[in-house]
Design an enzyme around this catalytic site. Structure first.
Site, short mmCIF file in Angstrom:
data_model
loop_
_atom_site.label_atom_id
_atom_site.label_comp_id
_atom_site.label_asym_id
_atom_site.label_seq_id
_atom_site.Cartn_x
_atom_site.Cartn_y
_atom_site.Cartn_z
N LYS A 53 0.83 -1.20 0.00
CA LYS A 53 0.00 0.00 0.00
C LYS A 53 0.87 1.26 0.00
O LYS A 53 2.09 1.17 0.20
CB LYS A 53 -0.92 -0.06 1.22
N TYR A 79 -12.15 -3.03 -3.26
CA TYR A 79 -12.70 -3.07 -1.90
C TYR A 79 -14.23 -3.06 -1.90
O TYR A 79 -14.84 -2.66 -0.92
CB TYR A 79 -12.13 -1.91 -1.07
N PHE A 114 -15.60 3.13 7.43
CA PHE A 114 -14.23 3.53 7.11
C PHE A 114 -13.93 3.52 5.60
O PHE A 114 -12.83 3.86 5.18
CB PHE A 114 -13.21 2.64 7.84
N ARG A 167 -1.66 -14.52 4.05
CA ARG A 167 -2.39 -13.83 5.13
C ARG A 167 -1.65 -13.99 6.47
O ARG A 167 -1.58 -13.06 7.25
CB ARG A 167 -3.81 -14.40 5.26
N THR A 198 -5.54 -7.84 10.50
CA THR A 198 -5.91 -6.56 9.88
C THR A 198 -5.45 -5.39 10.74
O THR A 198 -4.90 -4.41 10.23
CB THR A 198 -7.44 -6.51 9.66
N ARG A 255 2.67 -6.78 9.17
CA ARG A 255 1.98 -5.72 9.91
C ARG A 255 2.48 -5.65 11.36
O ARG A 255 2.59 -4.58 11.94
CB ARG A 255 0.47 -5.94 9.85
N ASN A 311 -1.88 -0.03 7.24
CA ASN A 311 -1.32 -1.33 7.62
C ASN A 311 -0.45 -1.97 6.53
O ASN A 311 -0.29 -3.17 6.47
CB ASN A 311 -2.43 -2.27 8.11
N HIS A 365 -1.62 -5.46 1.49
CA HIS A 365 -2.85 -6.20 1.27
C HIS A 365 -2.53 -7.63 0.84
O HIS A 365 -1.54 -7.87 0.14
CB HIS A 365 -3.68 -5.53 0.15
N GLU A 403 -9.06 -10.72 -7.84
CA GLU A 403 -8.11 -9.60 -7.71
C GLU A 403 -7.02 -9.68 -8.78
O GLU A 403 -6.58 -8.66 -9.31
CB GLU A 403 -7.53 -9.59 -6.29
#
Ligand code: UDP
Ligand code: MG
Length: 152
Positions: free
Chosen positions: A12, A52, A60, A88, A94, A105, A115, A118, A129
């Site tokens: 990100k 998203y 948010f 993950r 998250t 993270r 964070n 992704h 995706e």
């Protein structure tokens, strides 16, 4: 679970700005995953809203889209054994405060709104995706190191 499972991993804007691109790529490389696609992108609002889409009704969501528009991102496809779930695990939770040290993270972030990285949350979403971000233009090649990563 297959050795050709693919996951979509995206660094990100905060990860790019904080100089974590090499670090994050290195973690996936060193783990034994095969890099199948890689690019830097300045995504449109429309693309991010699609990416998203499941979160569109969350409070948010506008802040999330604004954050993701704040700079370029690094888009990647990583391939290998149980890539989605393992990706993950490597990312952590998250909320970075709930992420274990040793995760991306858990090592590099403190707040959920920034964070760093992704990762697809299911094989089905990974497929969506990879189509959305790469139009399925993913490289196919043999990773020679695979013989030292996967048992015969
Ligand atoms: N997010 C946020 N606030 C929240 C939950 C999520 O800002 O309370 C952001 C955060 O950047 C997260 C992204 O929205 O990574 C997508 O949320 P998701 O629940 O899909 O988490 P992820 O799959 O990234 O762990
Ligand atoms: Mg998610």
């Amino acid at each position: 679970m297959s050795t050709t499972e693919q996951t979509y991993i995206m660094i990100k804007p905060d990860g790019v700005q904080r100089g974590l691109v090499g670090e994050i790529i290195a973690r996936f490389e060193k783990r034994g995953f095969k890099l199948a696609a890689l690019k830097m992108e300045t995504p449109s609002k429309e693309l991010l809203e699609k990416h998203y889409g499941d979160l569109a009704d969350k409070p948010f969501f506008p802040k999330l889209v604004k954050y993701m528009l704040s700079g370029p991102v690094i888009c990647m496809v990583w391939e290998g054994l149980d890539a989605v779930k393992t990706g993950r695990v490597m990312l952590g939770a998250t909320n970075p405060l709930a992420s274990n040290p040793g995760t991306i993270r858990g090592d590099y972030a403190l707040q959920v709104g920034m964070n760093v990285c992704h990762g697809s949350d299911s094989v089905e979403n990974a497929k969506k995706e990879i189509e959305l971000w790469f139009n399925n233009d993913v490289k196919q090649y043999k990773l020679d190191a695979a013989q030292w990563i996967y048992e015969a």
